[in-house]
Design a protein around this motif. Structure first.
Motif, PDB file in Angstrom:
ATOM      1  N   LYS A 142      20.423  -9.061  -7.923  1.00 10.88           N
ATOM      2  CA  LYS A 142      19.349  -9.719  -8.661  1.00 10.88           C
ATOM      3  C   LYS A 142      19.152 -11.117  -8.092  1.00 10.88           C
ATOM      4  N   HIS A 143      18.050 -11.288  -7.369  1.00 11.17           N
ATOM      5  CA  HIS A 143      17.707 -12.621  -6.881  1.00 11.17           C
ATOM      6  C   HIS A 143      16.328 -12.997  -7.398  1.00 11.17           C
ATOM      7  N   HIS A 144      16.026 -14.260  -7.276  1.00  9.67           N
ATOM      8  CA  HIS A 144      14.699 -14.706  -7.681  1.00  9.67           C
ATOM      9  C   HIS A 144      13.745 -14.605  -6.500  1.00  9.67           C
ATOM     10  N   VAL A 145      12.667 -13.876  -6.679  1.00 10.67           N
ATOM     11  CA  VAL A 145      11.679 -13.707  -5.615  1.00 10.67           C
ATOM     12  C   VAL A 145      10.444 -14.546  -5.965  1.00 10.67           C
ATOM     13  N   PRO A 146      10.005 -15.422  -5.060  1.00  7.27           N
ATOM     14  CA  PRO A 146       8.837 -16.253  -5.376  1.00  7.27           C
ATOM     15  C   PRO A 146       7.597 -15.405  -5.689  1.00  7.27           C
ATOM     16  N   ALA A 147       6.806 -15.877  -6.602  1.00  5.58           N
ATOM     17  CA  ALA A 147       5.581 -15.165  -6.983  1.00  5.58           C
ATOM     18  C   ALA A 147       4.664 -14.949  -5.783  1.00  5.58           C
ATOM     19  N   THR A 148       4.729 -15.853  -4.841  1.00  2.00           N
ATOM     20  CA  THR A 148       3.893 -15.738  -3.643  1.00  2.00           C
ATOM     21  C   THR A 148       4.146 -14.430  -2.897  1.00  2.00           C
ATOM     22  N   VAL A 149       5.386 -14.015  -2.851  1.00  2.00           N
ATOM     23  CA  VAL A 149       5.729 -12.793  -2.114  1.00  2.00           C
ATOM     24  C   VAL A 149       4.997 -11.598  -2.711  1.00  2.00           C
ATOM     25  N   ASP A 150       5.106 -11.458  -4.010  1.00  2.00           N
ATOM     26  CA  ASP A 150       4.476 -10.294  -4.630  1.00  2.00           C
ATOM     27  C   ASP A 150       2.960 -10.362  -4.524  1.00  2.00           C
ATOM     28  N   HIS A 151       2.426 -11.555  -4.646  1.00  3.03           N
ATOM     29  CA  HIS A 151       0.977 -11.697  -4.471  1.00  3.03           C
ATOM     30  C   HIS A 151       0.561 -11.208  -3.092  1.00  3.03           C
ATOM     31  N   LEU A 152       1.279 -11.620  -2.088  1.00  4.22           N
ATOM     32  CA  LEU A 152       0.871 -11.294  -0.725  1.00  4.22           C
ATOM     33  C   LEU A 152       1.029  -9.808  -0.416  1.00  4.22           C
ATOM     34  N   ILE A 153       2.102  -9.198  -0.874  1.00  4.74           N
ATOM     35  CA  ILE A 153       2.231  -7.771  -0.538  1.00  4.74           C
ATOM     36  C   ILE A 153       1.253  -6.930  -1.347  1.00  4.74           C
ATOM     37  N   GLN A 154       0.661  -7.517  -2.370  1.00  3.23           N
ATOM     38  CA  GLN A 154      -0.383  -6.777  -3.082  1.00  3.23           C
ATOM     39  C   GLN A 154      -1.763  -6.977  -2.468  1.00  3.23           C
ATOM     40  N   ARG A 155      -1.884  -7.806  -1.461  1.00  2.00           N
ATOM     41  CA  ARG A 155      -3.153  -7.891  -0.731  1.00  2.00           C
ATOM     42  C   ARG A 155      -3.538  -6.483  -0.297  1.00  2.00           C
ATOM     43  N   SER A 156      -4.756  -6.094  -0.585  1.00  2.00           N
ATOM     44  CA  SER A 156      -5.229  -4.767  -0.193  1.00  2.00           C
ATOM     45  C   SER A 156      -4.909  -4.458   1.257  1.00  2.00           C
ATOM     46  N   GLU A 157      -5.058  -5.439   2.117  1.00  2.00           N
ATOM     47  CA  GLU A 157      -4.923  -5.208   3.554  1.00  2.00           C
ATOM     48  C   GLU A 157      -3.484  -4.926   3.965  1.00  2.00           C
ATOM     49  N   PHE A 158      -2.527  -5.380   3.193  1.00  2.00           N
ATOM     50  CA  PHE A 158      -1.135  -5.001   3.463  1.00  2.00           C
ATOM     51  C   PHE A 158      -0.780  -3.734   2.683  1.00  2.00           C
ATOM     52  N   LEU A 159      -1.151  -3.724   1.409  1.00  2.00           N
ATOM     53  CA  LEU A 159      -0.721  -2.632   0.523  1.00  2.00           C
ATOM     54  C   LEU A 159      -1.322  -1.295   0.926  1.00  2.00           C
ATOM     55  N   THR A 160      -2.580  -1.271   1.272  1.00  2.00           N
ATOM     56  CA  THR A 160      -3.258   0.018   1.449  1.00  2.00           C
ATOM     57  C   THR A 160      -3.598   0.312   2.910  1.00  2.00           C
ATOM     58  N   ALA A 161      -2.820  -0.233   3.810  1.00  5.48           N
ATOM     59  CA  ALA A 161      -2.948   0.124   5.223  1.00  5.48           C
ATOM     60  C   ALA A 161      -1.909   1.194   5.548  1.00  5.48           C
ATOM     61  N   TYR A 162      -2.162   1.952   6.622  1.00  9.02           N
ATOM     62  CA  TYR A 162      -1.200   2.953   7.057  1.00  9.02           C
ATOM     63  C   TYR A 162      -0.358   2.366   8.181  1.00  9.02           C
ATOM     64  N   THR A 163       0.615   3.136   8.599  1.00 10.32           N
ATOM     65  CA  THR A 163       1.365   2.840   9.815  1.00 10.32           C
ATOM     66  C   THR A 163       0.384   2.397  10.910  1.00 10.32           C
ATOM     67  N   PRO A 164       0.689   1.333  11.610  1.00 13.13           N
ATOM     68  CA  PRO A 164      -0.304   0.755  12.536  1.00 13.13           C
ATOM     69  C   PRO A 164      -0.480   1.543  13.828  1.00 13.13           C
ATOM     70  N   TYR A 165      -0.969   2.758  13.713  1.00 19.41           N
ATOM     71  CA  TYR A 165      -1.195   3.583  14.901  1.00 19.41           C
ATOM     72  C   TYR A 165      -2.394   3.101  15.716  1.00 19.41           C
ATOM     73  N   GLN A 166      -3.310   2.402  15.066  1.00 18.42           N
ATOM     74  CA  GLN A 166      -4.472   1.872  15.786  1.00 18.42           C
ATOM     75  C   GLN A 166      -4.301   0.355  15.837  1.00 18.42           C
ATOM     76  N   PRO A 167      -3.634  -0.141  16.856  1.00 21.62           N
ATOM     77  CA  PRO A 167      -3.230  -1.553  16.834  1.00 21.62           C
ATOM     78  C   PRO A 167      -4.390  -2.532  16.786  1.00 21.62           C
ATOM     79  N   GLU A 168      -5.541  -2.139  17.311  1.00 21.27           N
ATOM     80  CA  GLU A 168      -6.671  -3.087  17.342  1.00 21.27           C
ATOM     81  C   GLU A 168      -7.096  -3.510  15.935  1.00 21.27           C
ATOM     82  N   VAL A 169      -6.891  -2.634  14.966  1.00 18.13           N
ATOM     83  CA  VAL A 169      -7.261  -2.977  13.589  1.00 18.13           C
ATOM     84  C   VAL A 169      -6.027  -3.020  12.682  1.00 18.13           C
ATOM     85  N   SER A 170      -4.885  -3.312  13.272  1.00 19.56           N
ATOM     86  CA  SER A 170      -3.642  -3.371  12.487  1.00 19.56           C
ATOM     87  C   SER A 170      -2.783  -4.552  12.898  1.00 19.56           C
TER      88      SER A 170
END
Lengths: 448, 495, 448, 495
Positions: free
Chosen positions: C78-106
C-alpha cells in the motif's frame, strides 16, 4: 514544492539575467512598512497524502445523498450522472482551457457552447440561449434587469411560487440597481392571483413552474396579461428535467426563460458550482447578458465558432454593459450539454416520466399516513406536504433515522411561521421503492 | 478535422443512457404535459465519447503548453484538487440537508475563509459570490449598504482607466455613476488625481492592485488614506492577488473590500469559461453588511451557519442574498486543497516565482519588444506595447495569431486599454525556466520575422491550428446563435 | 442498449445491403442443434445506476486498506499514488489504445515504454529491460526459462527466501516445460546456505532481496559462485521502492533482475493487475521474453520508437518463441513510469528512506511487547516477527479490532506448520505514528 | 511535435511528489545501502502533466475513431467500468487481507466466473490467468495434468496454420511438440485433416473458433468428437468468443478448455498493450486440475476461497499455481460491470451487431477488394487478401499506412498467415452505421487511388501522422533499448 518547476539554481540564473540580486528587489514597490514575511498563522505545505487525510476527514463528517434514502430538492436535485460525463469534463483540453478568446485554438469549447445554446433554446422552447449564467438564481436577477432595460420600466412582479432564495437575489439585485420588486406572499397552495398584480408600470412578471412548492403553473394567461400591459413574462424553473414532460415555457408565451441546469451533468456539491440556463427571443438578444457563441467561417471558408455580440459585454462596453458577468459556468455547461446529448430528446422524456412516476408513488404513500396531506393538484417530481407538527423538527428526527426527508418551508421562509407545518419533498430516478417505503414508514412512526 | 454537430449526427430516439421503465403509474401533471416531442438529438455512449474527445483535441489547454494570458492566471491545476472535490462527502451533499448532516461541509467553508482572512489581513469574508465579477457586486453592495446605514447618499465610484471592464460594469449595475481616473505616465494611479475627484458624492474607488499593467500601485497607501478621509471606501479588485500572497496584506494597505478569484490565485480550473468563485474579504467597517449565508463563530470557537437575515439579526445587518444556497463549494474544496498543499511557505514561493518568471520574460524580451513604462520591475505579468511593430505592417493581432503557429497560446491582446496595442504576458509560477526559454525564443524569432518584412505570413496566421482566422465581423453582423436544420434541397427555391 | 449505436432501422438497412433477411442467417455456420437462444439464466441489461448499486454493495463488504491501520505486504504494498498518475492513465489516448503495432500513430505509448525500459534498467542496475511482464511472479518463471535457454541446463536453484507464490509459479512453469527445481526450505531467519546448492548442473539461482521475510541479502557471493559454475543469478524483488535505498542487484552481479512494480503507480486491487519488471544484460537480450521498444528514425530522419526484436516473439516465431506472452501490462507500466518520473531519483530515495524509517519505528514498538521477537537483522520496510501463539488467529483477532496486521507465514506455506508463529509485517509511508501505536497496543492486548 | 524524453528534461533532484521527512530514525539495512545516487530524472507536477498529455496526443485510440484491428476487438470501453474498478472496496484491498475483510471481493470473483460459465456452458473456471496467452498456458497445463493423471504420456499438440502465434508458443513452452494442420480451401479446418494427424501421442488440439479468418468452424462438432475419440482434449482459443455470446456455447460444442480474453469480449481497456485477463473455462474432465486459487461452493451455496493445494485436497488436484495472488481483480470488476450492463439480451445483441457490422463492411467492399474465401457470411471480422492490389505496386503495408492519412487506424495486416497479404477488419459492435459508411468510403477511395497508379503517394504514407514511416529494420539491427546520455561535445574525439 511539487507544483513549482523552478529550482534554486534556476532562480539564481534568472535573477542574474534580470540583473537583480534577490527576488525581494522585484517587490520593491510595496511600501516597506506594509511588507509581511510570509503567513505566520498558517501551516507549512503538506504532502498529497496529508491533504487527502485532512480533507477526507472533513468529507467524512457529511452524509452523502447517495448513502441514504434521499428526498431533498427545493432547487437542487440528486440525479444520476453517467460516468462518461465526468470523464469527458476532466479531459485536460476542456478542464484546463480558458474562455475561448482565441477561437482558432478553442473550437472544442466553442462548438460545445454552440451545441449547448441550441439545446437550451429547444428545451425551453425559445429562439436563442446564452452560453450560461452562474446559476438559476443569479440568472433570474439578470432576467429582471434585462426586462427593465427592454421595457424601460423598473418594477418586477414576483410570484410567491418563486424559490425563496431566488426571490431574495432578485430583491437584492433589483433594489440595489434602483428598481422595485412587487413580491407576492409565499404560495404553498398554488392558488395566488398574480394577474391582479400586473399593471402598466410592471416591467416583468416572474413566475416559476414547477413552483417552489411543486405546482405546475399555466403560463399562458399570465403571458397574455403581461403582454397586454407592455410587460414581459420571465419564466423560471429549478428542475430542468421537468422540461422533458411538461410544456416548455416558450410555447406558453414566455419572453425570457431562465433556470437552473444542475440536474443534468452536475453534482449537488452543497450548492455550487451549478449552471444557469438563460433563453429569450431573438429580437431581445442585444439586451441579453452573458456570453454568446455564434457560427461563422474561417479564412478557408470552413465552418467555425466564435464568441460574438461582445459589444454587450463588460470588457468592451464597461459601464454600459448588459451585465457585469465575465466568468460563467463553462465547464458545468459542458457537463450539462454532454449529459443532454447522451439522453437525447426521447431519453429526457423517459427520465422525466420516471421522475414523475416516482414522485407520484411517493405522494401516494405519504398521503396514506394519517394527518399528512399533499397540497398539490399537479406536480412534476416534487410536492409539498402538510404534516401534523413542526416540519423542521420532523426532518431532524428523520435524519436521525438515516432518512433525508425534504426541506421544511420555514428554513427558506423564516419570517413566515404559518408555513411551519410544510415540507417540500422531491423524488427523482435515484429513489427506489425501498427508499420510499422507508421514508413513509419512518414518517408514520415519528408522527405516530 | 471538422467534427459534425450533435444535431447532424445524433438522433432523437437514440440514447446513451438506459433508463428504468416507469411502469403504469398515473400522471398528475394537471394538463401541463408536453404536446410535442422534444426535438433534441441523442448519442449512444461510444458516439458521445468520440464526439467530445475529438472536439477536445481542437482546444489549447494549460496541460498542453504555456498559456500566457495576462490577468487570467493560467497556472497548473493539480489533479489532487479534482479528486478531493469528488469525494462523496463534498460532491454528493445537498445544500439544504439538515445542518447536522453537513458539519464537515460547513467546516470546509469556514476553513477556506480562514485561510483567505489570514492571507489578506481582513476582518470578515463573504464566501457566496460565484465569480470575480459577482464578488465585485457583493463588495460594492456592502459598501452601498454601509453608506445607506450612515444615512448618506453617495452616487459616484472612481475607476482607473486601466481597470477590468467588470469594475465599471459592476458599479453601473448597482446604480453608481462611474468616473474615470487616468493613469499617470508610469502606469500607476496618481493620488493627486484621485484627490481631485474625491467629494462627498464619492462612494468608493475600485482599484486593481497589482494593476493590469502588471505594476504594484506604489501610492496605494496614500490613495487609501485620501479615500477614507473623504468618507469613501476602498474596493480592491483582487484579480491579481496571486502576485503578492505572503508578501503584503490588502488589509494593511487600507482595503475595505476585495474579491479573490479562487480560479486565478488558487488554481481551480477555468473549464473553458468557468465556473469561478469570488469570495469577498471585508474590513471591520463593512463586515456587518455581508450577505447571507455566512459562518458565525461563537466565543468558544463553535461555528454557526447563518442562512437568513432573521437569523443574522443582532450581530449583523446583511444587505441580502446574492445567490441561491451557499456559493461554490466545489471550488472551495479545490482552493483549500491548493492552499493546504502549498502552505504558508509554498504560497509565498508561488507569488515570488510568478513575479520572477514575469521579470525574466521581460528581461529576455525587452531588447526586441517595447515596454510602455520602461525597464522597471513588474509583478506577475509584463506589459508590452506595439511600438516594436511600427512600420512592419504587423499588428498586435497578427503577432498574437502567429504565436499559435509557434505552438503557444497568445497573450492577452489590446488590454489594458491605457496602452496602444497592448500585449500582456503572464507566465505564472507553473512554468519552468526551460519552458520560458522556449517561449522567449519563439517570440524573438517572430519579432525578427516581423522586422524582416514577412508581413504576409503574419496576416495568414494561424496555419497550424484547427481553424484559420475566423470571421468575427460576419458572426456579429448576422448572428447565428443556434443550429437550424438546413432547408431540404429543392425546397429553398419554392419558398 | 446505451453502448450499441445501431438502431433497428440501421440493422434493417444493413441486412438489406448484405442481401440477407435476418441476422440469424449470418450465424448459419453454427450447427442448428448447437444454437442457443440467448442466455437464459442471466438477467437482462441494467441501467448504469443499477450496476453501480450492485457493484457498490459488493465493494462495501470489503475493508479498504486506506480505512484502517494497515501493515499487510508480502508481495503487494500500500503506497500513496499521486492523483496525477491516475488522471494521466485515464487519458483516452493511453487507456483506449492497442499494442503499438502501427508506430506512426502510437508514439505516445512507445515513448512511454522506452522511458519505462530505461527507468527499469537504471533502477535495477542493468543494461536493458523489457516493456513489462504480467507481474513479478510470472516474470520470475520466465527468467528461469530464459536461464535454461541461455545455459542449456534445466535445473533452477530457488532460495527459501523467495515469495512462496513465486516459488509455486516457478515450480509449475519449470516442471511443466520439462525442467527441475531445487527448492530450498522456507528461510524465515535469513540464514540459508544457498551457495551449497549450486553445482555444474545449475542453470540459475533465484534469490529475492529483500526476501519474503524481509531480509536483505548480499548477492555478490551468490553471483560469484553461480558464475564460477556457469550458472546465472536471477535476482528478484517484490518491493521496488527498496531500490531507492539498497544497492541494486545489477551492481551485485545479477544476470537477470525481475520484480514486481505494483508499488509505484498501481493500486492493490486484490492482487491484479500489476506489472512485472524484467531486466538483463545487453548480451542476453535475444533470449529475453516480452516486448521491447527501440529507438529509430522515420522517413524524415526524426527520432521515433518502434517495437523491435520481435523475431523473439510468438506472433513471428510461433513455437520457437522465447515466450508465449502477448498482452503485457502496458497501462500498469505507464502508471509505474509516470509515478517514477514524478518521484525522480532523489524522490524515490526519500520515499524509500521514509518507508524504512516507518518500519524501523514499528519494529521498535513491536519488539517492546513481551514475547514478540523480530527475526531480522536487516530489512527495508518489511520484517518478520515471532509471536507467542498462532499468528493466523492473532491476525484475525486484530482484524476484529480494525487493524490489518500483516500476513501469517502459514497462509502461504500451509505445509510448514513450524512457521505458525510467524507474521510478516510491512510499514510504508502511509502509516502514521498513530497507526503504529494502535497496532502495538492492540497486539499487546491480544497477547496479554 | 517531438516531445523530449524525461531524461532530456527531468532533473534528478526535482520531484513532483512531496515526501514527509523521515527524521532521525536509525538505519537497519545491514550494510546494504546504495553506494551511488539513483540516476533517474524527476519532473514537477506541471511538467509531468505536460509531458504525458503531449505524448498522449501522438496516439490513436478507440475514443478518437474506428480501430478495426482484426482479432483484437477494439470496442468501446465504458467509463462506468473504470469508475467501478476504482471503488476503494475493490481498488484498495490487499490480496492477503484476512478473508473476512474481503468477502465482497471473493463474491465478485465468483460472480464474474458464474457469468462466464453461463455463457460458455462449461463446468468450471480458473480465474487467475493474467492474459489470454497465460490462459492458454493454464488450460494446456490442466490438459497435461489430466493426461498425467491418466498415466499417459502424450507429447503432440495439433495447431491449425491460421492460429494465433500464442497457440504454438504455449504448447512448446509446456514441452509439447507442435504439429500443424493446414486449412482447407474455404478457410476452415477439415475434420479429415485432423483425423489424419490424431494418434495416441496427441494430447490436444488448439483451435480458434470463430477462427482467425473470421469464419465459424462449421465442422467443429466432428472435430471435437474425433479428438475425444482419440483420447485427446479440445482446447479452444477464445479470442473471438465475442462473436458468438448468446448464440452458441463452447461447452455444447465439445470444448474442454477455453480462455476468454476479458479485454476483448468484455471491453476492459487495452491500455496500449495490457493489462488483460484470461480466465479459462474447463469441462468436467479438466475441472479437478484447475490451478489454485479458486472459489469452491458448498452445497448450501456458500463460497470458500481455496488458496493452496493443501486446502484443495479431497475435492480437487490442482496442477499448481500460475501467478501470485488471485488474478486480475481490476479487470474482473470491469468485465462484470460490462456484463451486468448488457445482461443476457445485451450480450447477444453485441455479438449480433459485431457480426452484422463485419458483414456490412464485407458487402460494401467486396466489389473492390478481394475475399480469399468468396462471398460467404463471416462472423465478427472480415478477411481480405491483397489480390485487389495486384499490379498496382501498392502492398498491403502501403495500403494500411495510407489509411492513417485518411484518419483511420489500419486493420490487422499480414495475419492470418494462411492468406497472402491479409487485411483483417474487425469493426466491433461499437461502430455506428454512419461511422462504417465513412470508413468504407475511405477504403473505396484508397482502392481507386491505388488502381489509378498513385503508388508514390502510398509509398510515402503516412504524411498526416506524428511520424512518417519508421525504420524498423534499423531498430532491430542495432537495438537501442534504453536512453543513453549523448557524449558531451568535444569529448567524442578524445575517446
Amino acid at each position: 514544492m511539487r507544483y513549482h518547476p523552478l529550482t534554486a539554481d534556476d532562480r539564481a540564473a534568472m535573477l542574474a539575467a534580470i540583473g537583480t540580486g534577490s527576488v525581494d528587489d522585484l517587490f520593491a514597490a510595496i511600501p516597506a512598512d506594509k511588507r509581511v514575511d510570509g503567513l505566520l498563522n498558517l501551516p507549512r505545505g503538506a504532502t498529497e497524502l496529508s491533504v487527502e487525510r485532512t480533507l477526507g476527514r472533513m468529507a467524512a463528517k457529511n452524509v452523502p445523498a447517495g448513502s441514504v434514502p434521499f428526498f431533498v430538492g427545493a432547487g437542487a436535485y440528486k440525479h444520476h450522472v453517467p460516468a462518461t460525463v465526468d470523464h469527458l469534463i476532466q479531459r485536460s483540453e476542456f478542464l484546463t482551457a480558458y474562455t475561448p478568446y482565441q477561437p482558432e485554438v478553442s473550437q472544442g469549447t466553442l462548438q460545445v457552447l454552440f451545441e449547448f445554446q441550441t439545446q437550451v433554446a429547444r428545451l425551453t422552447g425559445m429562439e436563442v440561449a446564452n452560453a450560461s449564467m452562474y446559476d438559476g438564481s443569479t440568472g433570474t436577477a439578470e432576467a429582471v434587469l434585462m426586462a427593465h432595460r427592454l421595457t424601460r420600466r423598473s418594477k418586477a412582479v414576483v410570484s410567491g411560487g418563486l424559490h425563496p432564495h431566488y426571490r431574495g437575489v432578485v430583491r437584492t439585485v433589483t433594489t440595489m440597481s434602483g428598481g422595485t420588486v412587487s413580491d407576492l406572499p409565499p404560495d404553498p397552495e398554488g392558488t395566488e392571483d398574480i394577474l391582479a398584480a400586473i399593471d402598466d408600470t410592471t416591467s416583468c412578471v416572474v413566475v416559476q413552474s414547477p413552483s417552489f412548492y411543486g405546482h405546475l403553473v399555466d403560463l399562458r394567461p399570465i403571458a397574455e396579461k403581461a403582454h397586454a400591459h407592455g410587460a414581459l413574462l420571465v419564466a423560471v424553473f429549478t428542475e430542468v428535467v421537468a422540461l422533458g414532460l411538461i410544456e416548455p415555457p416558450g410555447a406558453q408565451g414566455a419572453d425570457i426563460v431562465v433556470g437552473e441546469g444542475q440536474s443534468l451533468g452536475n453534482a449537488l456539491s452543497f450548492g455550487g458550482p451549478y449552471v444557469g440556463l438563460f433563453a429569450t427571443r431573438e429580437k431581445f438578444v442585444r439586451q441579453m447578458p452573458g456570453r454568446l457563441c455564434g457560427e461563422t467561417v474561417d479564412a478557408d471558408g470552413q465552418r467555425g465558432f466564435v464568441l460574438t455580440l461582445s459589444t454587450r459585454e463588460q470588457h468592451i462596453r464597461r459601464d454600459k454593459a448588459t451585465s457585469n458577468i465575465c466568468t460563467n459556468a463553462g465547464l458545468c455547461a459542458t457537463a450539462f450539454s454532454i449529459h443532454m446529448s447522451m439522453l437525447g430528446g426521447a431519453g429526457l422524456e423517459k427520465l422525466a416520466r420516471l421522475n414523475h412516476a416516482n414522485a407520484v408513488k411517493l405522494a401516494g404513500l405519504l398521503t396514506a399516513i394519517p394527518g399528512v396531506e399533499v397540497l398539490n393538484d399537479s406536480f412534476f417530481n416534487e410536492f409539498t406536504i402538510r404534516v401534523p407538527g413542526d416540519a423542521a423538527a420532523i426532518v431532524e428526527q428523520l435524519a436521525g433515522r438515516g432518512i433525508l426527508a425534504g426541506v421544511p418551508a420555514t428554513r427558506l421562509e423564516p419570517r413566515h411561521p404559518e408555513l411551519s407545518d410544510l415540507l417540500v419533498v422531491a423524488s427523482t430516478e435515484v429513489n427506489t421503492d425501498e427508499d420510499r417505503a422507508a421514508f413513509a414508514a419512518a414518517l408514520a412512526e415519528v408522527l405516530g | 478535422i471538422a467534427e459534425p454537430l450533435i444535431f447532424e449526427v445524433g438522433r432523437r430516439e437514440v440514447s446513451g443512457v438506459d433508463i428504468e421503465d416507469a411502469g403504469e403509474t398515473p400522471f398528475r401533471l394537471g394538463g401541463h404535459a408536453r404536446k410535442t416531442p422534444l426535438d433534441l438529438p441523442g448519442l449512444t455512449e461510444p458516439e458521445t465519447m468520440r464526439h467530445y474527445v475529438r472536439l477536445s483535441t481542437q482546444n489549447y489547454a494549460i496541460d498542453l503548453g504555456l498559456y500566457p494570458l495576462g490577468s487570467c492566471t493560467m497556472k497548473h491545476n493539480p489533479r489532487l484538487n479534482e479528486k478531493m472535490a469528488r469525494l462523496p462527502g463534498f460532491a454528493d451533499v445537498h445544500p439544504l440537508q439538515p445542518l447536522g448532516t453537513v458539519s464537515g461541509a460547513i467546516e470546509l467553508v469556514a476553513e477556506c475563509g480562514r485561510w483567505l482572512l489570514e492571507m489578506t489581513g481582513m476582518a470578515s469574508v463573504a464566501m457566496s459570490p460565484k465569480a470575480g465579477a459577482h464578488g465585485e457586486m457583493c463588495g460594492m453592495a456592502a459598501i452601498k449598504a454601509a453608506i445607506k446605514a450612515r444615512g448618506e447618499d453617495r452616487t459616484i465610484v472612481l475607476v482607473p482607466e486601466s481597470a477590468h471592464g467588470t469594475n465599471p460594469a459592476t458599479a453601473a449595475q448597482l446604480g453608481f455613476k462611474v468616473v474615470s481616473i487616468p493613469a499617470r505616465a508610469d502606469g500607476t494611479v496618481d493620488p493627486e488625481a484621485v484627490k481631485a475627484k474625491l467629494s462627498p458624492q464619492v462612494a468608493a474607488i475600485m482599484l486593481t492592485n497589482p494593476n493590469t499593467c502588471g505594476l504594484f500601485e506604489r501610492d496605494i497607501v496614500a490613495i487609501a488614506e485620501a479615500v477614507h478621509a473623504a468618507g469613501a471606501y476602498f474596493y480592491a479588485d483582487g484579480a491579481n492577488f496571486n502576485a503578492i500572497v505572503g508578501k503584503t496584506r490588502p488589509g494593511d494597505l487600507g482595503v475595505d473590500a476585495m474579491h479573490i478569484n479562487l480560479h486565478k490565485t488558487f488554481s481551480t480550473p477555468h473549464g473553458g469559461g468557468g465556473p469561478g468563485a469570488g469570495p469577498v474579504v471585508l474590513s471591520d467597517k463593512l463586515a456587518p453588511f455581508a450577505p447571507v449565508p455566512f459562518v458565525r463563530f461563537a466565543d468558544d470557537g463553535s461555528a454557526e451557519f447563518v442562512e437568513t437575515r432573521k437569523q443574522a439579526a443582532g450581530s449583523a445587518t446583511p444587505f441580502g442574498r446574492i445567490t441561491a444556497f451557499h456559493g461554490q463549494m466545489g471550488m472551495f474544496v479545490r482552493a483549500l486543497s491548493y492552499m493546504l498543499a502549498h502552505g504558508a511557505d509554498g504560497l509565498r514561493q508561488a507569488s515570488e516565482d510568478a513575479v520572477l518568471n514575469a521579470n525574466y520574460v521581460k528581461a529576455q524580451l525587452m531588447d526586441v519588444m517595447t515596454l510602455p513604462f520602461g525597464d522597471v520591475p513588474v509583478m506577475h505579468e509584463v506589459l508590452f506595447d506595439d511600438r516594436f511593430l511600427e512600420g512592419t505592417g504587423v499588428t498586435t493581432l497578427d503577432f498574437a495569431k502567429a504565436m499559435i503557429d509557434e505552438g503557444f497560446h497568445p497573450m492577452t491582446m489590446y488590454f489594458p486599454l491605457v496602452v496602444h496595442g497592448a500585449l500582456l504576458i503572464e507566465p505564472t509560477e507553473s512554468e519552468s525556466k526551460a519552458g520560458l526559454d522556449q517561449f522567449v525564443g519563439a517570440l524573438r524569432h517572430l519579432v525578427e520575422r516581423a522586422k524582416a518584412g514577412e508581413v504576409e505570413a503574419f496576416k495568414a496566421a494561424p496555419v497550424f491550428a484547427p481553424r484559420r482566422r475566423l470571421d468575427e465581423t460576419a458572426a456579429a453582423r448576422n448572428p447565428r446563435l443556434a443550429w437550424r436544420a438546413p432547408e431540404p434541397e429543392g425546397r429553398v427555391a419554392a419558398e
